[in-house]
Design a protein around this motif. Structure first.
Motif, PDB file in Angstrom:
ATOM      1  N   ILE A  38      15.493   2.532   2.237  1.00  0.00           N
ATOM      2  CA  ILE A  38      15.681   1.109   1.936  1.00  0.00           C
ATOM      3  C   ILE A  38      14.343   0.425   1.670  1.00  0.00           C
ATOM      4  N   VAL A  39      13.335   0.728   2.476  1.00  0.00           N
ATOM      5  CA  VAL A  39      12.019   0.110   2.284  1.00  0.00           C
ATOM      6  C   VAL A  39      11.380   0.594   0.987  1.00  0.00           C
ATOM      7  N   ARG A  40      11.591   1.854   0.622  1.00  0.00           N
ATOM      8  CA  ARG A  40      11.109   2.319  -0.691  1.00  0.00           C
ATOM      9  C   ARG A  40      11.709   1.473  -1.804  1.00  0.00           C
ATOM     10  N   MET A  41      13.030   1.265  -1.733  1.00  0.00           N
ATOM     11  CA  MET A  41      13.715   0.453  -2.746  1.00  0.00           C
ATOM     12  C   MET A  41      13.176  -0.965  -2.770  1.00  0.00           C
ATOM     13  N   ILE A  42      13.033  -1.590  -1.598  1.00  0.00           N
ATOM     14  CA  ILE A  42      12.530  -2.959  -1.515  1.00  0.00           C
ATOM     15  C   ILE A  42      11.118  -3.052  -2.109  1.00  0.00           C
ATOM     16  N   SER A  43      10.292  -2.046  -1.841  1.00  0.00           N
ATOM     17  CA  SER A  43       8.921  -2.051  -2.357  1.00  0.00           C
ATOM     18  C   SER A  43       8.898  -1.986  -3.880  1.00  0.00           C
ATOM     19  N   LEU A  44       9.729  -1.127  -4.454  1.00  0.00           N
ATOM     20  CA  LEU A  44       9.769  -1.008  -5.907  1.00  0.00           C
ATOM     21  C   LEU A  44      10.259  -2.305  -6.558  1.00  0.00           C
ATOM     22  N   VAL A  45      11.280  -2.913  -5.972  1.00  0.00           N
ATOM     23  CA  VAL A  45      11.765  -4.191  -6.501  1.00  0.00           C
ATOM     24  C   VAL A  45      10.673  -5.261  -6.353  1.00  0.00           C
ATOM     25  N   GLY A  46       9.969  -5.243  -5.225  1.00  0.00           N
ATOM     26  CA  GLY A  46       8.887  -6.188  -5.014  1.00  0.00           C
ATOM     27  C   GLY A  46       7.781  -6.036  -6.045  1.00  0.00           C
ATOM     28  N   ILE A  47       7.428  -4.792  -6.371  1.00  0.00           N
ATOM     29  CA  ILE A  47       6.398  -4.550  -7.393  1.00  0.00           C
ATOM     30  C   ILE A  47       6.878  -5.016  -8.755  1.00  0.00           C
ATOM     31  N   LEU A  48       8.163  -4.854  -9.035  1.00  0.00           N
ATOM     32  CA  LEU A  48       8.723  -5.361 -10.285  1.00  0.00           C
ATOM     33  C   LEU A  48       8.529  -6.874 -10.397  1.00  0.00           C
ATOM     34  N   VAL A  49       8.763  -7.571  -9.295  1.00  0.00           N
ATOM     35  CA  VAL A  49       8.617  -9.020  -9.276  1.00  0.00           C
ATOM     36  C   VAL A  49       7.150  -9.409  -9.496  1.00  0.00           C
ATOM     37  N   VAL A  50       6.242  -8.749  -8.779  1.00  0.00           N
ATOM     38  CA  VAL A  50       4.820  -9.079  -8.867  1.00  0.00           C
ATOM     39  C   VAL A  50       4.250  -8.684 -10.218  1.00  0.00           C
ATOM     40  N   ALA A  51       4.608  -7.465 -10.673  1.00  0.00           N
ATOM     41  CA  ALA A  51       4.059  -6.975 -11.941  1.00  0.00           C
ATOM     42  C   ALA A  51       4.637  -7.708 -13.132  1.00  0.00           C
ATOM     43  N   GLY A  52       5.852  -8.250 -12.956  1.00  0.00           N
ATOM     44  CA  GLY A  52       6.489  -8.947 -14.053  1.00  0.00           C
ATOM     45  C   GLY A  52       5.820 -10.267 -14.366  1.00  0.00           C
ATOM     46  N   HIS A  62       6.538   1.971 -18.013  1.00  0.00           N
ATOM     47  CA  HIS A  62       5.488   1.621 -18.977  1.00  0.00           C
ATOM     48  C   HIS A  62       4.850   0.271 -18.645  1.00  0.00           C
ATOM     49  N   SER A  63       4.883  -0.097 -17.387  1.00  0.00           N
ATOM     50  CA  SER A  63       4.371  -1.405 -16.972  1.00  0.00           C
ATOM     51  C   SER A  63       2.867  -1.412 -16.754  1.00  0.00           C
ATOM     52  N   GLY A  64       2.268  -0.235 -16.681  1.00  0.00           N
ATOM     53  CA  GLY A  64       0.850  -0.139 -16.380  1.00  0.00           C
ATOM     54  C   GLY A  64       0.564  -0.013 -14.894  1.00  0.00           C
ATOM     55  N   VAL A  65       1.604  -0.145 -14.061  1.00  0.00           N
ATOM     56  CA  VAL A  65       1.412  -0.035 -12.611  1.00  0.00           C
ATOM     57  C   VAL A  65       2.340   1.036 -12.024  1.00  0.00           C
ATOM     58  N   PHE A  66       2.785   1.953 -12.875  1.00  0.00           N
ATOM     59  CA  PHE A  66       3.764   2.940 -12.401  1.00  0.00           C
ATOM     60  C   PHE A  66       3.166   3.850 -11.333  1.00  0.00           C
ATOM     61  N   PHE A  67       1.929   4.308 -11.528  1.00  0.00           N
ATOM     62  CA  PHE A  67       1.286   5.139 -10.513  1.00  0.00           C
ATOM     63  C   PHE A  67       1.157   4.367  -9.204  1.00  0.00           C
ATOM     64  N   CYS A  68       0.719   3.132  -9.306  1.00  0.00           N
ATOM     65  CA  CYS A  68       0.606   2.267  -8.135  1.00  0.00           C
ATOM     66  C   CYS A  68       1.963   2.108  -7.468  1.00  0.00           C
ATOM     67  N   ALA A  69       3.015   1.935  -8.255  1.00  0.00           N
ATOM     68  CA  ALA A  69       4.359   1.721  -7.712  1.00  0.00           C
ATOM     69  C   ALA A  69       4.849   2.935  -6.933  1.00  0.00           C
ATOM     70  N   LEU A  70       4.662   4.132  -7.490  1.00  0.00           N
ATOM     71  CA  LEU A  70       5.134   5.340  -6.818  1.00  0.00           C
ATOM     72  C   LEU A  70       4.362   5.590  -5.525  1.00  0.00           C
ATOM     73  N   VAL A  71       3.051   5.467  -5.589  1.00  0.00           N
ATOM     74  CA  VAL A  71       2.242   5.711  -4.386  1.00  0.00           C
ATOM     75  C   VAL A  71       2.512   4.642  -3.337  1.00  0.00           C
ATOM     76  N   SER A  72       2.509   3.379  -3.741  1.00  0.00           N
ATOM     77  CA  SER A  72       2.701   2.276  -2.794  1.00  0.00           C
ATOM     78  C   SER A  72       4.064   2.329  -2.133  1.00  0.00           C
ATOM     79  N   SER A  73       5.106   2.617  -2.917  1.00  0.00           N
ATOM     80  CA  SER A  73       6.458   2.631  -2.351  1.00  0.00           C
ATOM     81  C   SER A  73       6.643   3.782  -1.375  1.00  0.00           C
TER      82      SER A  73
END
Length: 241
Positions: free
Chosen positions: A227-241, A127-138
């Motif tokens: 591993i890179v998928r995981m790193i990307s999702l964590v990275g988006i969490l940091v940026v989106a947060g 519910h962050s508003g960037v979930f679609f972006c997160a799935l596609v980007s990761s």
């Protein structure tokens, strides 16, 4: 379009007729397109669930759907790499353990850590508003990592990994990064960040592979994808947060 079919056949369980492994290795620049497609399909699946189920369950089911869609092609690599990383000794001994059919605690731990972190990250982004972006980007990042780790690394032994490493050139690597960048451009807040994070993560992983195993093999390429998928999702969490 044959190259796109080869990439789709290699990265998913979608029943399209793909080419040989060597032909697929020449189609690396299509991998980001397949990643974007997988991310979009997975988002549609999660959208049907996110207002009816708890967030953590939606995250788990979304990731499970993605794993099924990709045929769990890369999870075996995670298991093997996790076991090999626990071994003390020569690179030959580590590679032998990597090819062993038995699964040890190292493999279970790495899969548990990567999968759990991925599920919790998806749940937190729901519910962050960037979930679609997160799935596609990761997924774009994960698919890019296959070619990027192969480009940065050297081969540890003959097999699928060595074929990819032998095939990839600076031109094909740059083509895949360009296509990945074009896909990520609309995500202004995170697109460039994820592209850079993928580049750095892939380089670091390739160097870890060289240090631990004498180079990159097929199992390590598969593990790098997750591993890179995981790193990307964590990275988006940091940026989106």
């Amino acid at each position: 379009m044959k190259g796109l079919r080869d990439a789709l056949s290699f990265l998913t369980i979608i029943p399209v007729k793909g080419g040989t492994l060597e032909e697929t290795a020449h189609s690396l620049h299509y991998f980001p397109l397949v990643g974007a497609f997988l991310g979009g399909i997975t988002y549609l699946f999660s959208f049907m669930l996110q207002y009816r189920l708890p967030d953590l369950l939606v995250g788990a089911m979304t990731f499970g759907f993605l794993l099924v869609l990709t045929g769990l092609h890369h999870s075996d690599g995670l298991l093997d790499i996790g076991d090999a990383l626990m071994v003390q000794g020569s690179t030959e001994k580590k590679i032998a353990v990597m090819h062993d059919q038995q699964v040890g605690i190292g493999g279970f731990f790495l899969v548990f850590f990567v999968f759990t972190t991925t599920v919790f990250s998806m749940s937190a982004l729901l519910h962050s508003g960037v979930f679609f972006c997160a799935l596609v980007s990761s997924e774009v990042a994960a698919s890019l990592s296959l070619g990027s780790v192969a480009f940065f690394g050297r081969s540890s032994h003959s097999g699928m990994g060595s074929l990819f490493i032998k095939t990839i050139t600076l031109r094909s690597f740059m083509s895949s990064m360009l296509i990945g960048g074009i896909i990520l451009v609309p995500f202004l807040k995170t697109g460039g960040f994820i592209l850079g994070l993928t580049f750095i993560s892939s380089y670091v992983l390739a160097k870890i592979a060289e240090r631990q195993f004498g180079g990159v093999g097929g199992d390590f390429l598969g593990a790098s994808h997750d591993i890179v998928r995981m790193i990307s999702l964590v990275g988006i969490l940091v940026v989106a947060g």
